[in-house]
Design a protein around this motif. Structure first.
Motif, short mmCIF file in Angstrom:
data_model
loop_
_atom_site.label_atom_id
_atom_site.label_comp_id
_atom_site.label_asym_id
_atom_site.label_seq_id
_atom_site.Cartn_x
_atom_site.Cartn_y
_atom_site.Cartn_z
N SER A 36 15.66 77.64 50.72
CA SER A 36 15.42 78.46 51.43
C SER A 36 13.81 77.57 51.39
CB SER A 36 15.30 79.26 50.95
OG SER A 36 13.87 79.96 51.50
N THR A 39 14.32 74.26 52.98
CA THR A 39 14.68 73.76 54.65
C THR A 39 13.87 74.93 55.58
OG1 THR A 39 16.36 75.84 54.08
CG2 THR A 39 17.13 73.21 54.38
N ALA A 40 12.31 76.00 54.57
CA ALA A 40 11.68 77.02 55.56
C ALA A 40 12.73 77.54 56.27
CB ALA A 40 10.90 75.86 56.38
N LEU A 41 13.73 77.72 55.52
CA LEU A 41 15.13 78.89 56.50
C LEU A 41 14.37 80.00 55.21
CD1 LEU A 41 17.97 77.54 57.38
CD2 LEU A 41 16.15 77.87 58.77
N ARG A 63 10.57 79.54 66.49
CA ARG A 63 11.41 78.79 65.07
C ARG A 63 9.91 77.76 64.82
NH1 ARG A 63 16.00 75.52 67.26
NH2 ARG A 63 16.81 77.45 67.57
N ARG A 67 8.53 77.96 60.81
CA ARG A 67 8.96 76.74 59.75
C ARG A 67 7.52 76.40 59.11
NH1 ARG A 67 13.88 74.54 62.45
NH2 ARG A 67 15.44 76.41 61.97
N ALA A 70 5.99 78.96 56.82
CA ALA A 70 7.38 78.90 55.40
C ALA A 70 6.58 77.80 54.92
CB ALA A 70 8.37 78.82 55.58
N LEU A 71 6.29 76.33 55.05
CA LEU A 71 5.83 75.48 54.70
C LEU A 71 4.47 75.36 53.88
CD1 LEU A 71 6.82 72.79 56.64
CD2 LEU A 71 8.03 73.00 54.49
N PHE A 132 11.39 70.92 62.16
CA PHE A 132 10.48 72.47 62.60
C PHE A 132 11.47 72.72 64.43
CE2 PHE A 132 7.22 69.54 61.48
CZ PHE A 132 6.61 71.07 60.14
N ALA A 136 18.71 76.31 62.72
CA ALA A 136 19.30 76.39 61.24
C ALA A 136 19.98 75.87 61.00
CB ALA A 136 19.15 77.81 61.12
N VAL A 139 19.26 72.23 60.75
CA VAL A 139 18.54 71.53 59.29
C VAL A 139 19.16 71.81 57.37
CG1 VAL A 139 16.58 72.30 57.84
CG2 VAL A 139 16.75 72.46 60.55
#
Length: 204
Positions: A36, A39-41, A63, A67, A70-71, A132, A136, A139
């Motif tokens: 997670s 991948t920033a998922l 999306r 991301r 998330a990063l 980015f 999903a 990635v």
């Protein structure tokens, strides 16, 4: 005629074949939390993809903003820096105001292509802007292909991956750094020595 398997399914099949040879399963090797972060998922999204479930359609704008956020959150957690300091660093890198940088990092504003390019550089994303924008499954497939490549012995992280599999270590975080094969071998030998010493002391 059945549809061809997706790249992600093909990669998972190759991964499972490697693990079967070693008597392991995915749960012993793949860390959903680490995937997670890489991948920033969301963890739920990663878990669903690993289980073969489809993903909901999403807008590219959502999306990208998700991301970036998330990063940013992962960077704050790993670096221990204050949000204000990170926003200031990003603002300087992108040539924008601190306020606009904060809006981008929080996912409130949509970065342009130039911003995305520099954000990829700031967060050390090798895939660049594709990280980015790609769906999903693409990635996650990229992250898993690296694992499979290591198992194939064709990637730089081979010695370290073999070490982690041998000792049941789920992850060995190097915070994005790539080590040469020689340095990896040296690190693996050092860790082998440490684990060996602990085992000998426990047997006494």
């Amino acid at each position: 005629m059945s549809a061809s398997p997706t790249p992600l399914r093909e990669t998972l099949a190759r991964l499972d074949a490697h693990l079967a040879e070693k008597g392991l399963d995915r749960g012993e090797v793949l860390d959903v939390g680490e995937l997670s972060r890489r991948t920033a998922l969301a963890e739920g999204e990663v878990r669903a993809l690993l289980e073969g479930a489809g993903v909901l359609d999403d807008r590219v704008d959502d999306r990208i903003r998700g991301r970036v956020r998330a990063l940013y959150e992962a960077y704050l957690d790993e670096s221990g820096k204050r949000p204000a300091d990170v926003c200031r660093d990003v603002a300087a890198r992108l040539g924008i105001s601190d306020r606009w940088a904060r809006s981008l990092l929080n996912g409130d504003k949509m970065p342009n292509v130039s911003d995305l390019t520099r954000l990829a550089e700031f967060f050390r994303i090798e895939e660049g802007t594709k990280f980015f924008t790609d769906p999903a499954p693409v990635v996650l497939n990229g992250a898993l292909q690296r694992v499979v490549g290591e198992l194939d012995g064709g990637a730089e992280d081979g010695p370290l991956l073999r070490f982690t599999l041998k000792h049941g270590v789920v992850t060995l975080a190097l915070r994005g750094r790539r080590l040469t094969p020689r340095k990896q071998e040296a690190l693996a030998l050092m860790l082998e020595g440490l684990l060996g010493s602990e085992s000998e002391e426990a047997e006494r």
